[in-house]
Design a protein around this motif. Structure first.
Motif, short mmCIF file in Angstrom:
data_model
loop_
_atom_site.label_atom_id
_atom_site.label_comp_id
_atom_site.label_asym_id
_atom_site.label_seq_id
_atom_site.Cartn_x
_atom_site.Cartn_y
_atom_site.Cartn_z
N UNK A 1 -0.25 4.61 2.26
CA UNK A 1 1.00 4.89 2.94
C UNK A 1 1.92 5.73 2.08
N UNK A 2 2.92 6.31 2.70
CA UNK A 2 3.88 7.13 1.95
C UNK A 2 4.61 6.27 0.92
N UNK B 1 0.84 -1.20 0.00
CA UNK B 1 0.00 0.00 0.00
C UNK B 1 0.87 1.25 0.00
N UNK B 2 2.08 1.12 -0.59
CA UNK B 2 2.99 2.26 -0.67
C UNK B 2 3.56 2.38 -2.09
N UNK B 3 2.68 2.15 -3.07
CA UNK B 3 3.11 2.09 -4.46
C UNK B 3 3.28 3.46 -5.12
N UNK B 4 2.46 4.42 -4.73
CA UNK B 4 2.42 5.69 -5.46
C UNK B 4 2.02 6.83 -4.52
N UNK C 1 -2.99 2.88 -5.75
CA UNK C 1 -1.68 2.85 -5.12
C UNK C 1 -1.47 1.65 -4.22
N UNK C 2 -2.33 0.63 -4.35
CA UNK C 2 -2.22 -0.62 -3.60
C UNK C 2 -2.17 -1.77 -4.61
N UNK D 1 8.46 -0.75 -3.10
CA UNK D 1 7.14 -1.35 -3.20
C UNK D 1 6.88 -2.00 -4.55
N UNK D 2 7.24 -1.30 -5.63
CA UNK D 2 6.96 -1.84 -6.97
C UNK D 2 7.71 -3.15 -7.19
#
Length: 228
Positions: free
Chosen positions: A149-150, A141-144, A217-218, A155-156
């Protein structure tokens, strides 16, 4: 023995009544989930268990229900008080949408150790001669910039490696997911995926990745594992 598995995400917006006018944004993911769960029903398992993260590790009976009231709609999945966590509530909703009837719901603590997850998975696979699992889990949940999340540059890569593991039905890769890194990246599906790894070890299933998207973004993944 595990004879089939499906992996799906559990954003509340997957349910059209929750998503409202935004329902089309997850239409492809929803359709992929339906294909994956339909494959479980077609496999004719003796036992179907839904696996998903929650506050503690425990097994809920077939009659357990879940509620989406916290997301702005008065939707109860099943009958009775909503005891299922979100992951299993969405799992039950998907199963019922596809005409499948789970026999139980395995809640696994988000901070469960890898060894605990693998042992639980192996135990679930031994519950009947033909076992199927519906495994609910979200990626990072920190993809973008629009992620919960920030944004985190790791993450990617984490999600790409996970997508490859699901495509290949790579039990070792799932078992090797780092709990600390997964927690840092807010990948809430880690424990459930490692339960799948424990259940699928030695089963010889082939994987197919049906979807990998991150509209909010998740990381959302949909896959099915079936006999070769």
């Amino acid at each position: 023995m595990l004879i089939a598995a499906a992996v799906c995400p559990y954003p509340p917006l997957l349910v059209p009544r929750v998503a409202g006018g935004a329902a089309a944004e997850l239409a492809r993911v929803r359709a992929a989930c339906e294909r994956a769960v339909a494959a479980l029903a077609a496999a004719r398992p003796d036992r179907l268990t839904v696996v998903g993260g929650g506050g503690r590790t425990r097994v809920h009976p077939a009659g357990a229900a879940g509620s989406l009231a916290g997301y702005g709609v008065d939707v109860v999945v099943g009958r009775g008080p909503g005891t299922l966590p979100l992951s299993l509530t969405l799992g039950r909703w998907l199963a019922e949408r596809c005409g499948a009837a789970p026999h139980s719901y395995a809640e696994v603590a988000g901070d469960a150790r890898t060894e605990e997850c693998l042992v639980l998975g192996a135990a679930l696979a031994e519950e009947a001669p033909r076992v199927a699992l519906l495994v609910m889990g979200d990626g990072s949940a920190r993809r973008a910039a629009n992620s919960p999340g920030r944004m985190d540059g790791r993450a990617a890569g984490y999600d790409e490696a996970l997508a490859e593991a699901l495509e290949r039905a790579d039990v070792r890769a799932l078992a090797g997911l780092d709990p600390a890194l997964s927690d840092d990246l807010m990948a809430e599906g880690r424990a459930a995926w490692q339960v799948l790894a424990g259940a699928a070890d030695g089963a010889g299933l082939a994987g197919e990745l049906l979807a990998h998207e991150a509209p909010y973004g998740v990381g959302y993944f949909v896959a099915r594992w079936l006999p070769r």
